[in-house]
Scaffold this motif. Structure first.
Motif, short mmCIF file in Angstrom:
data_model
loop_
_atom_site.label_atom_id
_atom_site.label_comp_id
_atom_site.label_asym_id
_atom_site.label_seq_id
_atom_site.Cartn_x
_atom_site.Cartn_y
_atom_site.Cartn_z
N PHE A 7 81.40 80.93 70.94
CA PHE A 7 80.96 80.17 69.78
C PHE A 7 79.94 80.94 68.94
CE2 PHE A 7 82.46 75.69 69.80
CZ PHE A 7 83.34 75.80 70.86
N ALA B 99 73.36 87.18 79.07
CA ALA B 99 73.64 85.75 79.02
C ALA B 99 75.01 85.36 79.56
CB ALA B 99 73.51 85.25 77.57
N VAL C 288 80.28 77.54 77.20
CA VAL C 288 80.38 77.21 75.78
C VAL C 288 78.99 76.94 75.21
CG1 VAL C 288 81.07 75.40 74.17
CG2 VAL C 288 82.74 76.34 75.74
N MET C 289 78.22 76.15 75.97
CA MET C 289 76.88 75.83 75.47
C MET C 289 76.03 77.09 75.36
SD MET C 289 75.91 72.14 77.04
CE MET C 289 76.51 72.26 78.70
N VAL C 290 76.20 78.01 76.30
CA VAL C 290 75.42 79.26 76.23
C VAL C 290 75.77 80.03 74.97
CG1 VAL C 290 75.16 81.54 77.26
CG2 VAL C 290 74.92 79.52 78.68
N PHE D 163 77.02 78.91 72.28
CA PHE D 163 76.53 78.10 71.16
C PHE D 163 75.03 78.35 70.96
CE2 PHE D 163 75.65 73.92 69.13
CZ PHE D 163 76.60 74.01 68.13
N GLY D 164 74.31 78.40 72.07
CA GLY D 164 72.87 78.69 72.01
C GLY D 164 72.60 80.08 71.47
N ILE D 165 73.43 81.04 71.87
CA ILE D 165 73.26 82.40 71.36
C ILE D 165 73.42 82.42 69.84
CG2 ILE D 165 74.29 84.71 71.33
CD1 ILE D 165 75.00 84.21 74.30
N SER E 238 72.73 80.08 67.83
CA SER E 238 71.50 79.54 67.26
C SER E 238 70.40 80.60 67.25
CB SER E 238 71.08 78.32 68.09
OG SER E 238 70.01 77.67 67.50
N ILE E 239 70.31 81.36 68.34
CA ILE E 239 69.28 82.41 68.43
C ILE E 239 69.48 83.45 67.32
CG2 ILE E 239 68.38 84.31 69.83
CD1 ILE E 239 69.20 82.71 72.32
N ARG F 8 71.16 83.22 64.51
CA ARG F 8 70.93 82.65 63.18
C ARG F 8 69.43 82.59 62.89
NH1 ARG F 8 74.59 78.73 64.09
NH2 ARG F 8 72.96 77.25 64.58
N GLY F 9 68.68 82.16 63.91
CA GLY F 9 67.23 82.05 63.74
C GLY F 9 66.58 83.41 63.52
N LEU G 5 81.08 67.12 76.42
CA LEU G 5 80.18 67.85 75.55
C LEU G 5 80.41 67.46 74.10
CD1 LEU G 5 78.19 70.04 74.85
CD2 LEU G 5 79.96 71.74 75.17
N PRO H 55 63.58 78.97 60.94
CA PRO H 55 64.40 79.84 61.79
C PRO H 55 63.78 80.09 63.16
CG PRO H 55 63.49 81.06 59.93
CD PRO H 55 63.23 79.62 59.67
N GLU I 285 64.92 77.40 65.31
CA GLU I 285 66.31 77.59 65.66
C GLU I 285 66.44 78.60 66.80
OE1 GLU I 285 68.43 78.28 62.07
OE2 GLU I 285 70.24 77.31 62.84
N THR I 286 65.68 79.69 66.68
CA THR I 286 65.70 80.71 67.72
C THR I 286 65.24 80.14 69.05
OG1 THR I 286 65.04 82.27 66.01
CG2 THR I 286 64.94 83.04 68.28
N GLY J 298 67.67 77.80 70.68
CA GLY J 298 68.76 78.59 71.27
C GLY J 298 68.32 79.22 72.57
N ILE K 109 68.20 76.68 75.35
CA ILE K 109 69.52 76.31 75.85
C ILE K 109 70.02 77.38 76.81
CG2 ILE K 109 71.94 75.99 75.20
CD1 ILE K 109 71.02 74.67 72.64
N VAL K 110 69.99 78.62 76.33
CA VAL K 110 70.52 79.71 77.15
C VAL K 110 69.69 79.89 78.41
CG1 VAL K 110 71.00 82.18 77.18
CG2 VAL K 110 71.46 80.86 75.11
N LEU L 187 70.12 77.00 80.98
CA LEU L 187 71.45 76.99 81.58
C LEU L 187 71.60 78.10 82.62
CD1 LEU L 187 73.75 76.09 78.58
CD2 LEU L 187 73.52 74.83 80.72
N ILE L 188 70.97 79.23 82.33
CA ILE L 188 71.10 80.34 83.27
C ILE L 188 70.15 80.16 84.45
CG2 ILE L 188 70.77 82.82 83.58
CD1 ILE L 188 71.68 83.20 80.69
#
Ligand SMILES: Nc1ncnc2c1ncn2[C@@H]1O[C@H](COP(=O)(O)OP(=O)(O)OP(=O)(O)O)[C@@H](O)[C@H]1O
Ligand SMILES: [Mg+2]
Lengths: 293, 259, 346
Positions: free
Chosen positions: A40, A86, A99-101, A103-105, A107-108, A110-111, C71, C309, C312-313, C316, C319-320, C323-324
């Motif tokens: 994603f 990741a 998928v969520m990971v 998706f999170g990447i 976001s990172i 983009r930021g 999801l 931003p 946003e970072t 993200g 989340i990552v 999850l890990i």
């Protein structure tokens, strides 16, 4: 111009624009084949590459050619970092989590781009000539036509490479089954990393092309999300199916632009996705097989 | 109780089952045996509604259930365990067992969310029922343990408990003692007999372990390459030359058989 | 002999005292929440209100994603549906909150199901795609259905009002929201501890086994998705009364990412997790803002332009990272800490 001629003209322009989507789709399916991961973050990888190109060619004044090389190297490095940091730790986890990971990447990335380059449009050096191309009476904007040509060349080159190189064979073996690949002495981890490199290359070229044809903002990558949606619906079983899906998106956007106000183009792929889900819930080409229990 | 008639099932071109007929008599233990890949699990998947056979019928207590979905068959009184343990991780033994009671509870989302008296009663009764099954299968010591922490044999037993709280008419057990040691095996045999005798539940059993099958079955059906090659009482099957031939590949089982 | 009797008489008593213990803490906690406006400055009460709304929305996503494994990348847009429902009903029909709020929940449910139903019938990624489509299509409608939504300008909303009493200050709207937070938390917890919640979990863990146990998975997925969307709608409705205006910008993809990170950080499949996660992601931007002010004053660096931003970072990264490294989230860390503490006490 007659309605039919208009339709044909828009169709050709749309399919030409779809070339870049096909390139994006190729990046998505290569990663999927290697590791069953839906990326994603493909769009953001693409967008980041375009900014690398901007930084190298404009900020550091290296010019377009050298700028492209630098952007490519930067994109590959980022892809390898993502894969290593990741994606690899998520091996064996539910696909939803992966998928969520990704998706999170997205976001990172983009930021980060937003922080470094700001939210507004930046101007990149034009690498595509503006002069239009005429196919008989039909007028195709120069950038779109040339973008299509480059995308097609790259797609063909990559597919040929994947078919005939050792790395390509390894990728296909891994796609069949990771265990078989292991037994053939293939290092599946390297195959996955290799797939991310391929995705970085397609992402870099499609990003630079896209930024040339449209404008470059941190939201450039959102387009890849609709490519991803259509591609997933396409079944992900064959590369050619996925490429066709890319062209279809381009065509559909153009045709929407012909009959509806232009803003509807943003959502046509998603509307298509919902319609397909409604009438053919298992996707367009997806093979139906009995699940083993 | 459960009649399976003339089942034919193929995947693409591969025939997994052909002409398979099995009758599980009420209150009896009927076993399905056969070498690896004979189609036993596929037969269970046909019975529970996951695989749609090309031909044949499944009848439960006189009702043709061939076209019902798996969950509808559960409501008709069918329960099963899986060859690979299919418990819910991250939950205790008691909670796993309670999950089995779905079919005879009624609470909907509103009465559950508002915890209306009906739901409260239901949950209180469920606690009692779970306790009964836990006693029956002697799981009280591990009642509040996380299932994934349990020994393999105990997990199999929890799975059986979860099936039993459904109060099924027919219980399908897919290799309940695979991977167990001798002691665990005889314990499990005892429990299966208890299910038959105390709960009066009809059992259809898949098992490779011949001493268990011969010891507790009332009737046996033998499959080989998707075809029924013999059926009858344990003694009849034991002495059937076709059966011995089919099992020639797996020596240890034939020797167990002879013992 | 005597020891056996002791056992049986002590065990239930112990359990009962444990339960009352919990109840007691809960009451103390709720009383504390009710007293909050007397202890904290208005600025913080404002945030407590916002937090409450985020908790409700996170409960919704947690029910779908955490408990049932569905999801959704469009949760933010469903919150938007709730907010727009309130704004539109109020603007055009002047309806009171006790009609608009339930309707917001219901309409979000209906729209959620309309998007989700085709893909809930099948397994896999299709729902993810459908919810992503919902996010973009709903946002598109917010922006382009100008005659109703007033496009980018948005709609203004009058405060919720009952018998002439207006919920128009930070403190008043705080109590208003608090009531919904308590009710929605209890409802969610009750559902999870029932037959319905067990069916959700069964679907998440092993949907084939769930079917064998008699769970009709399409129906229960629908229930879960519908309930989650309902929560989103309620949260959106409260948000409309809280901000007193509604515009598309509030419901971009970023909001869906925000709730996704809340549930992941807190711990999927835990009621406490949804609360902790919402607290975390609500306070984080505030914390960042404060930090940037500090940087501006102390170091003379102006970070204000990159705050969006940066958020946003960080979302993200959260989340990552979670999850890990800690897929069971803050709730799991909390439980571990508590277990350690109680062991130390024993
Ligand atoms: N979903 C499926 N798709 C294709 N082939 C299948 C499927 N399920 C089972 N088979 C095939 O059907 C045959 C029978 O398999 P099945 O699992 O029923 O055997 P079994 O008797 O249970 O074996 P075992 O004793 O090893 O458990 C095998 O050849 C298997 O590969
Ligand atoms: Mg089997």
């Amino acid at each position: 111009m007659s309605p039919l001629q208009l339709f044909i003209e828009y169709s050709i322009v749309g399919i030409a624009a779809g070339g870049i989507y096909a390139l994006i789709a190729l990046g998505i399916i290569v990663i999927f084949k290697a590791s069953h991961t839906f990326n994603f973050a493909m769009g953001e990888m693409m967008m980041l590459s375009a900014y690398f190109f901007y930084a190298a060619s404009v900020t550091f004044a290296l010019g377009p050619a050298l700028g492209l090389i630098v952007a490519m190297i930067g994109s590959i490095i980022v892809a390898l970092i993502i894969e290593r940091v990741a994606i690899r730790p998520m091996l064996g986890r539910p696909f939803i989590a992966v998928v969520m990971v990704t998706f999170g990447i997205g976001s990172i990335l983009r930021g980060i781009v937003g922080m470094v380059w700001g939210p507004n449009e930046v101007q990149i050096p034009s690498i595509l000539s503006r002069s239009p191309i005429f196919l008989g009476d039909i007028f195709v904007p120069g950038k779109t036509a040339r973008g299509f040509a480059i995308a097609v060349i790259l797609v063909v080159a990559l597919i040929a490479y994947l078919r005939f190189s050792r790395a390509g064979v390894a990728l296909r073996a891994a796609a069949e089954s990771a265990t078989t690949a292991y037994s053939m002495g293939i290092n599946v981890r390297n195959v996955v990393a290799f797939a991310w490199v391929i995705a970085a290359i397609t992402g870099c070229i499609s990003g630079v092309l896209m930024a040339n044809i449209n404008t470059l903002t941190p939201h450039l990558g959102l387009v890849a999300l609709n490519v991803l949606s259509v591609v997933i619906l396409g079944g992900l079983s064959s590369i050619s199916g996925v490429l066709v899906a890319g062209l279809i998106i381009g065509w559909l956007e153009a045709i929407t632009g012909l009959y509806l106000p232009t803003e509807f183009r943003e959502i046509t792929p998603y509307v298509l996705v919902l319609i397909v889900l409604l009438v053919r819930p298992t996707g367009l080409f997806g093979a139906k097989e009995v699940e083993r229990i | 109780m459960l009649d399976i008639e003339d089942i034919q099932l193929s995947f693409g071109g591969v025939k997994a089952l052909s002409g398979v007929t099995v009758n599980a008599e009420t209150g009896m233990i009927t076993s399905v045996i056969g070498p690896n890949g004979a189609g036993k699990t596929s037969l269970f998947n046909v019975i529970s509604g996951f695989y749609r056979p090309q031909k044949g019928r499944v009848t439960l207590a006189g009702e043709d259930i061939s076209s019902l979905k798996p969950h509808q068959r559960a409501y008709r009184g069918m329960a099963r365990t899986f060859q690979n343990i299919a418990l819910f991780h991250g939950m205790t033994v008691a909670d796993n067992i309670k999950l089995g009671a779905h079919t005879h509870l009624k609470s909907g989302i509103l009465s559950a969310g508002l915890r209306l008296p009906s739901t409260r009663n239901e949950e209180a009764n469920l606690d009692k029922e779970a306790d009964e099954i836990i006693d029956l299968l002697e799981l009280d010591k591990v009642r509040n343990d996380q299932v994934e922490d349990l020994a393999y044999g105990l997990q199999k037993r929890v799975e059986m408990a979860r099936a039993l709280i459904m109060r099924p008419k027919i219980l399908l057990l897919d290799e309940p003692v695979a991977g167990m040691n001798r002691e665990e095996k005889s314990e499990m045999s005892r429990f299966v007999l208890r299910v038959k005798n105390d709960l009066n539940t009809t059992v259809l059993l898949i098992e490779h372990d011949m001493s268990m099958v011969m010891g507790i079955s009332d009737a046996i059906v033998v499959l080989s390459f998707g075809q029924p090659i013999a059926s009858g009482t344990p003694d009849e099957v034991r002495n059937n030359p076709d059966v011995i031939k089919a099992y020639l590949g797996s020596v240890d089982e034939t020797t167990q058989n002879a013992a | 002999m005597s020891s056996a009797i002791d056992q049986s008489s002590i065990m239930p008593a112990k359990k009962a005292s444990y339960v009352t213990d919990n109840r007691l803490w809960l009451v103390i906690f709720i009383v504390a929440l009710a007293g909050l406006p007397f202890a904290l400055p208005g600025y913080w009460i404002f945030f407590a209100g916002l937090l409450g709304i985020n908790i409700i929305a996170s409960h919704g996503l947690n029910i779908m994603m955490g408990y049932t494994g569905l999801l959704s990348l469009g949760h933010g847009a469903f919150v938007g549906v709730g907010a727009y429902t309130v704004a539109i009903l109020q603007t055009n029909f002047d309806l009171p909150f006790w009609i608009t709020i339930p309707l917001a929940g219901i309409i979000a449910t209906v729209i959620g199901i309309a998007f989700g139903l085709p893909s809930l019938r099948i397994r896999g990624l299709y729902l993810v795609i459908a919810t992503l489509a919902a996010q973009f299509i709903l946002y598109f409608i917010f922006v382009h259905w100008e005659s109703v939504t007033n496009s980018d300008v948005g709609l203004s909303v009058a405060p919720a009002e009952i018998f002439g009493y207006q919920f128009n200050t930070e403190t008043r709207i705080y109590y208003f929201i608090l009531a919904f937070v308590i009710a929605s938390t209890i409802f969610a917890r009750n559902v999870i501890r029932s037959r319905v919640g067990r069916a959700f979990i069964a679907i998440r863990e092993r949907d084939l086994t769930a079917q064998v146990l008699g769970v009709e998975i399409v129906w229960y997925k629908l229930l879960s998705f519908g309930l989650g969307s309902f929560y989103a709608g309620i949260a959106g409705a409260l948000l409309a009364y809280f901000n007193r205006f509604v515009n598309p910008e509030q419901f971009e993809l970023m909001l869906s990412v925000f709730f996704l990170s809340a549930v992941i950080v807190g711990g999927m499949g835990s009621i406490l997790g949804a609360i902790l996660g919402a607290v975390f992601v609500t306070l984080l931007p505030e914390f960042l803002r404060e930090a940037s002010l500090l940087a501006a004053h102390g170091l003379g660096i102006d970070l204000s332009s990159i705050l969006t931003p940066l958020r946003e970072t960080i979302f993200g990264l959260i989340i990552v990272g979670f999850l890990i490294l800690e897929p069971r989230g803050l709730a799991h860390l909390w439980q571990r800490a508590r277990r350690k503490f109680s062991r130390a006490r024993a």
